[in-house]
Design a protein around this motif. Structure first.
Motif, mmCIF file in Angstrom:
data_model
loop_
_atom_site.group_PDB
_atom_site.id
_atom_site.type_symbol
_atom_site.label_atom_id
_atom_site.label_comp_id
_atom_site.label_asym_id
_atom_site.label_seq_id
_atom_site.Cartn_x
_atom_site.Cartn_y
_atom_site.Cartn_z
ATOM 1 N N GLY A 8 0.869 -1.160 -0.142
ATOM 2 C CA GLY A 8 -0.002 0.047 -0.105
ATOM 3 C C GLY A 8 0.795 1.391 -0.022
ATOM 4 O O GLY A 8 1.954 1.293 0.461
ATOM 5 N N PHE A 9 0.328 2.300 -0.531
ATOM 6 C CA PHE A 9 0.985 3.647 -0.645
ATOM 7 C C PHE A 9 -0.169 4.500 -0.187
ATOM 8 O O PHE A 9 -1.166 4.737 -0.799
ATOM 9 C CB PHE A 9 1.690 4.149 -1.816
ATOM 10 N N GLN A 35 1.354 6.748 -9.575
ATOM 11 C CA GLN A 35 1.770 6.085 -10.814
ATOM 12 C C GLN A 35 2.875 5.137 -10.504
ATOM 13 O O GLN A 35 3.184 4.165 -11.090
ATOM 14 C CB GLN A 35 1.865 7.203 -11.890
ATOM 15 N N ALA A 36 3.946 6.022 -9.769
ATOM 16 C CA ALA A 36 5.152 5.343 -9.492
ATOM 17 C C ALA A 36 4.894 3.959 -8.870
ATOM 18 O O ALA A 36 5.625 2.949 -8.920
ATOM 19 C CB ALA A 36 5.872 6.196 -8.907
ATOM 20 N N PHE A 37 4.190 3.965 -7.796
ATOM 21 C CA PHE A 37 3.603 2.845 -6.759
ATOM 22 C C PHE A 37 3.327 1.902 -7.760
ATOM 23 O O PHE A 37 3.552 0.549 -7.676
ATOM 24 C CB PHE A 37 2.607 3.061 -5.779
ATOM 25 N N ALA A 57 10.312 3.904 -1.400
ATOM 26 C CA ALA A 57 9.423 5.057 -0.818
ATOM 27 C C ALA A 57 9.983 6.652 -1.248
ATOM 28 O O ALA A 57 9.147 7.278 -1.842
ATOM 29 C CB ALA A 57 9.452 5.066 0.654
ATOM 30 N N LEU A 58 11.349 6.563 -1.312
ATOM 31 C CA LEU A 58 11.849 7.932 -1.854
ATOM 32 C C LEU A 58 11.464 8.344 -3.355
ATOM 33 O O LEU A 58 11.189 9.300 -3.914
ATOM 34 C CB LEU A 58 13.160 8.145 -1.686
ATOM 35 N N VAL A 88 3.602 7.378 2.677
ATOM 36 C CA VAL A 88 4.003 6.134 3.422
ATOM 37 C C VAL A 88 3.816 4.883 2.801
ATOM 38 O O VAL A 88 2.839 4.635 2.046
ATOM 39 C CB VAL A 88 3.214 5.845 4.840
ATOM 40 N N LEU A 89 4.892 4.069 2.185
ATOM 41 C CA LEU A 89 4.894 2.846 1.468
ATOM 42 C C LEU A 89 4.895 1.853 2.436
ATOM 43 O O LEU A 89 5.764 1.579 3.435
ATOM 44 C CB LEU A 89 6.178 2.530 0.699
#
Length: 228
Positions: A8-9, A35-37, A57-58, A88-89
């Motif tokens: 989850g993000f 989108q990156a997640f 995460a970064l 938060v990832l």
């Protein structure tokens, strides 16, 4: 693969630059990080994602900055717009942080609130340097001045975002426990509600949506002009 995996993000972004530009900047930051997640969770093996959790995460933060910068080019002459981002990832029972600006991440555990981010504001920097008290910072005319944020004019890479290292957590990750609650708040919430008020609202329970609705309603009733 013997049990379900949790990925989850979760994030909050608070825009700056006037209503329209601030809203656009915050939307783009959220879209870019999400989108990156999606791309990372599709392309990266689960064990690698877990092993490199703080790094990924970064990456979400950099993706948010990239989309805000491209969105700023849509306006003639560029746009003076920006946003905070606190994300938060979560992978299974561990989490890592990507953070810039003065939105906040708070971990509620066993009736106590622990911050997992540092404010990137002028007054917060002065407080940490011992040049201003927290009480003075709360009423300062410069309390909304940021020293770091996502800016449409300047691309932030991963080094521009804080991980949990900024809080002295060398591993860059936190193991979550049963009944932990994570709060991601703009300054329009933490600026008007005390930690004790937030704790009381969390204790009322009802699940994430009910707690969120309760906090937002109370923040607005307490005079916040931040409606997101």
């Amino acid at each position: 693969q013997s049990r379900p995996q949790h990925l989850g993000f979760y994030c909050v972004a608070d825009g700056m630059g006037g209503h329209e530009l601030g809203e656009r900047a915050s939307q783009l930051a959220v879209l870019g990080s999400l989108q990156a997640f999606r791309e990372i969770t599709q392309d990266v093996a689960f064990d690698q994602l877990h092993y490199r959790l703080p790094e990924f995460a970064l990456t979400m933060g950099r993706a948010a900055s990239e989309l805000v910068c491209s969105g700023g080019q849509e306006f003639p002459g560029g746009a003076r717009m920006g946003t905070t981002l606190t994300g938060v990832l979560v992978v299974n029972d561990e989490l890592a942080v990507t953070h810039v600006g003065d939105s906040r991440g708070l971990l509620v555990r066993e009736g106590k609130i622990t911050p997992i981010t540092l404010d990137h504001s002028l007054v917060a920097s002065l407080v940490r340097a011992g040049q201003m008290t927290e009480e003075e910072a709360a009423v300062s005319d410069e309390r909304n001045v940021l020293v770091r944020c996502i800016d449409a004019r300047v691309l932030l890479d991963e080094s521009g975002f804080d991980g949990l290292w900024a809080m002295g957590i060398e591993s860059g990750r936190i193991r979550v426990e049963v009944d932990d609650v994570l709060l991601l708040l703009s300054d329009g919430v933490w600026g008007v509600l005390s930690d004790q008020e937030l704790l009381a609202m969390v204790r009322e329970g009802g699940g994430p949506q009910a707690i969120s609705d309760r906090i937002v309603a109370n923040a607005l009733a307490s005079g916040s002009d931040d409606n997101s």
